[in-house]
Design an enzyme around this catalytic site. Sequence first.
Site, mmCIF file in Angstrom:
data_model
loop_
_atom_site.group_PDB
_atom_site.id
_atom_site.type_symbol
_atom_site.label_atom_id
_atom_site.label_comp_id
_atom_site.label_asym_id
_atom_site.label_seq_id
_atom_site.Cartn_x
_atom_site.Cartn_y
_atom_site.Cartn_z
ATOM 1 N N ASP A 247 7.027 -0.506 -1.052
ATOM 2 C CA ASP A 247 6.284 0.671 -1.472
ATOM 3 C C ASP A 247 4.823 0.308 -1.694
ATOM 4 O O ASP A 247 4.486 -0.844 -2.001
ATOM 5 C CB ASP A 247 6.866 1.244 -2.760
ATOM 6 N N LYS A 248 3.943 1.289 -1.596
ATOM 7 C CA LYS A 248 2.504 1.072 -1.764
ATOM 8 C C LYS A 248 2.198 0.256 -3.018
ATOM 9 O O LYS A 248 1.415 -0.698 -2.974
ATOM 10 C CB LYS A 248 1.789 2.420 -1.828
#
Length: 324
Positions: free
Chosen positions: A138-139
Amino acid sequence: MTDRLALDIEVPAHLAGHRLDQAAAELIPDYSRARLQTWIKGGQLTVDGRTARPRDKLFGGEQLRLSAELEARGEWLAQPIDLNIAYEDDSLLVIDKPPGLVVHPAAGNPDGTLLNGLLHHCPQLETVPRAGIVHRLDKDTSGLMVVAKTLPAQTALVAQLKARTVSRQYDAIAQGVVTGGGTVDAPIGRHRQNRLKMAVLELGGKEAITHYRVQERFRAHTLLRCKLETGRTHQIRVHMAHIRHPLVGDPLYGGRVKLPPEASPELVEALQQFPRQALHAAELALQHPKTGGELHWRAPMPADMLRLLGLLRADSEDGGPEAR
């Protein structure tokens, strides 16, 4: 950018009676069966100089010829982005991704992603699907990711992920005091109402298994080591929230911030303002796609999580309000 492949292989007798695509998958294992089928249908993989169909049966003794170009797989830009490279050779890259870096271009993030940086660092990745990215973070999750630099490496790494032989372990700071380790075996799918979220779904969800153990306990939080058996979107975040121990700072699944009683103003601010989910891909282990040797990497915990852990330890050592 293109790379050319040229192979000539005689079909051995033991593959007599097999479909062409089945035999090709055994004889040319560096490439996926789907890609081989595409080459067969496109005439790049021929039998005795003739175009054939994937389902055509072989008799043994035929000559397979592969002549194909690996063409650029996307319209993405190569951009100079600082990459923290933990390991690199001719087959793979291991990146220690910082929090805040998006892995793949998408709506809202058309460029400036890890993929754009990979294309700048290694232009040959234009010919590998998704620029060699075989799994994502995830970012706002930091830590280790492996990237395949060639199609054969990608095929091998995807097979390892599917066989669950890639070991991925994460450090996570969870809300609440976790009493002991365990396993969350709960299927995950897209949330019924909020399409930005994932959720545990007994009906329609995909198998998802997370193992966790306690590394350190604090007055109202726990440092966990989580090991993925499967790799669903947001898996650790969803599973920890499911057992009522969401991750500190998680904007989607974190819920109300949990504070130790009479915590110091510094700790209260750190918990309330933590800018992301407190999740770090700390260890990665796999078999080298070419040599088969075992490889293992560790990535140090990033500064924001280290600072929070220091404040949580200090709070626990103070003994809480009773000791003040």
